[in-house]
Motif scaffolding. Structure first.
Motif, mmCIF file in Angstrom:
data_model
loop_
_atom_site.group_PDB
_atom_site.id
_atom_site.type_symbol
_atom_site.label_atom_id
_atom_site.label_comp_id
_atom_site.label_asym_id
_atom_site.label_seq_id
_atom_site.Cartn_x
_atom_site.Cartn_y
_atom_site.Cartn_z
ATOM 1 N N SER A 27 0.920 -1.079 -0.008
ATOM 2 C CA SER A 27 0.187 0.115 -0.011
ATOM 3 C C SER A 27 0.879 1.090 -0.029
ATOM 4 O O SER A 27 0.193 2.293 -0.098
ATOM 5 C CB SER A 27 -0.901 0.090 1.204
ATOM 6 N N VAL A 28 2.219 0.879 0.098
ATOM 7 C CA VAL A 28 3.100 2.161 0.047
ATOM 8 C C VAL A 28 4.142 2.395 -1.101
ATOM 9 O O VAL A 28 4.222 3.370 -1.644
ATOM 10 C CB VAL A 28 3.978 2.091 1.246
ATOM 11 N N VAL A 29 4.869 1.188 -1.450
ATOM 12 C CA VAL A 29 5.548 1.240 -2.377
ATOM 13 C C VAL A 29 5.208 1.219 -3.633
ATOM 14 O O VAL A 29 3.930 0.842 -3.973
ATOM 15 C CB VAL A 29 6.621 -0.220 -2.392
ATOM 16 N N THR A 30 5.947 1.469 -4.907
ATOM 17 C CA THR A 30 5.440 1.532 -6.213
ATOM 18 C C THR A 30 6.170 0.152 -7.108
ATOM 19 O O THR A 30 5.518 0.012 -7.784
ATOM 20 C CB THR A 30 5.964 2.905 -6.992
ATOM 21 N N SER A 31 7.176 -0.312 -6.485
ATOM 22 C CA SER A 31 7.599 -1.591 -7.077
ATOM 23 C C SER A 31 8.226 -2.641 -6.062
ATOM 24 O O SER A 31 8.405 -2.218 -4.901
ATOM 25 C CB SER A 31 9.007 -1.182 -7.722
ATOM 26 N N ALA A 32 7.844 -4.055 -6.585
ATOM 27 C CA ALA A 32 7.931 -4.960 -5.538
ATOM 28 C C ALA A 32 9.059 -5.928 -5.804
ATOM 29 O O ALA A 32 8.661 -6.484 -7.172
ATOM 30 C CB ALA A 32 6.483 -5.721 -5.216
ATOM 31 N N ASN A 33 10.121 -6.040 -5.281
ATOM 32 C CA ASN A 33 11.228 -6.946 -5.543
ATOM 33 C C ASN A 33 10.670 -8.443 -5.068
ATOM 34 O O ASN A 33 10.852 -8.663 -3.630
ATOM 35 C CB ASN A 33 12.530 -6.586 -5.244
ATOM 36 N N VAL A 34 10.202 -9.206 -5.857
ATOM 37 C CA VAL A 34 9.570 -10.456 -5.275
ATOM 38 C C VAL A 34 10.481 -11.619 -5.418
ATOM 39 O O VAL A 34 11.154 -11.919 -6.346
ATOM 40 C CB VAL A 34 8.198 -10.952 -6.087
ATOM 41 N N ALA A 35 10.802 -12.245 -4.130
ATOM 42 C CA ALA A 35 11.765 -13.279 -4.090
ATOM 43 C C ALA A 35 11.234 -14.434 -4.622
ATOM 44 O O ALA A 35 10.143 -14.683 -4.760
ATOM 45 C CB ALA A 35 11.668 -13.788 -2.491
ATOM 46 N N CYS A 36 12.049 -15.307 -5.538
ATOM 47 C CA CYS A 36 11.825 -16.106 -6.414
ATOM 48 C C CYS A 36 12.038 -17.551 -6.054
ATOM 49 O O CYS A 36 12.350 -18.317 -6.701
ATOM 50 C CB CYS A 36 12.600 -15.929 -7.917
ATOM 51 N N GLY A 37 12.240 -17.908 -4.960
ATOM 52 C CA GLY A 37 12.386 -19.392 -4.276
ATOM 53 C C GLY A 37 13.815 -19.492 -3.876
ATOM 54 O O GLY A 37 14.094 -20.625 -3.365
#
Length: 252
Positions: A27-37
């Motif tokens: 709800s705050v950031v504009t980009s999400a660095n998503v962990a890929c496993g």
């Protein structure tokens, strides 16, 4: 008007264990660095975070790392270049499945932890990351430290090279991050983090751990999601940036 992206590392859990408050940070950031496993994350977590990000209009990025679940991707490893390139492409491809299912796409790539620090200076490992991105998608931007070998090689390969800064990490006089094992590497004074964020966005400078001015001009600002009080701190940073006339928007 000055513009800055706010990114955070999300999906850093595994099974029933969760490290980051993904719902609130999205709800705050504009980009999400998503962990890929590879350092954190699993299929269900990746799917959930992609769905949340897509629903909130947050840009999805693949946070790739060494294969190091036990060490959270923060242990130094020596991986043959061809193997590393394949593993980077593999992680991007895995996340892309869930991003597309959510009606979005993987829009950029950012290395994590030990890999992030390694590709600042290591030409061979940096080239392997670039090769992995090219293998997965020849147009994805790479997010990294200004002046790093990674961004130089990315630009030479025709990939968008996006510099980022860290609001809550101490810098050396050379513009690199102070290693996490050293005292003061992670800043805990929330007021200082907020004001540093504005300085980085508006002037592109920060004071190093030793007291020297450092050039950190960046298009994206990283807010770590695994520190205590991360959500409230992220809210304060965004609010202060907007009050200072900085437009907060995704770079990709």
């Amino acid at each position: 008007m000055t513009a800055i992206d706010l990114n955070a590392d999300l999906g850093e859990g595994f099974g029933r264990w969760r490290l980051t408050d993904d719902e609130q940070l999205l709800s705050v950031v504009t980009s999400a660095n998503v962990a890929c496993g590879f350092h954190a994350g699993d299929a269900a977590t990746m799917r959930r975070v992609c769905e949340l990000a897509a629903a909130r209009g947050v840009t999805i990025g693949a946070q790739v790392s060494y294969r190091d679940l036990a060490g959270f991707g923060r242990r130094a490893m020596d991986v043959p270049p061809a193997e590393l390139a394949a593993e980077v492409a593999y992680q991007i491809g895995a996340l892309e499945v869930f991003a597309r299912a959510a009606g979005a796409r993987v829009a950029y790539v950012k290395p994590h932890g030990a890999l992030y620090n390694r590709v600042v200076h290591d030409e061979e490992q940096a080239a392997a990351v670039v090769d992995g991105v090219l293998l997965a998608d020849g147009s994805l931007p790479l997010l990294g430290l200004p002046g790093s070998r990674l961004l130089k090689l990315a630009a030479e390969a025709g990939l968008p090279a996006v510099p980022e800064a860290f609001a809550d990490r101490a810098y050396t006089d050379e513009g690199t991050l102070v290693p996490r094992g050293r005292e003061g590497a992670v800043l805990t004074d929330s007021d200082a983090v907020v004001e540093r964020s504005v300085s980085m966005a508006r002037s592109g400078t920060v004071v190093s751990h030793a007291g020297s001015p450092v050039d950190v001009r960046a298009r994206s600002l990283c807010l770590h999601g695994d520190t205590p009080g991360a959500v409230e701190l992220a809210r304060r940073v965004r609010r202060r940036l907007e009050e200072a006339g900085v437009r907060v928007e995704a770079f990709a």
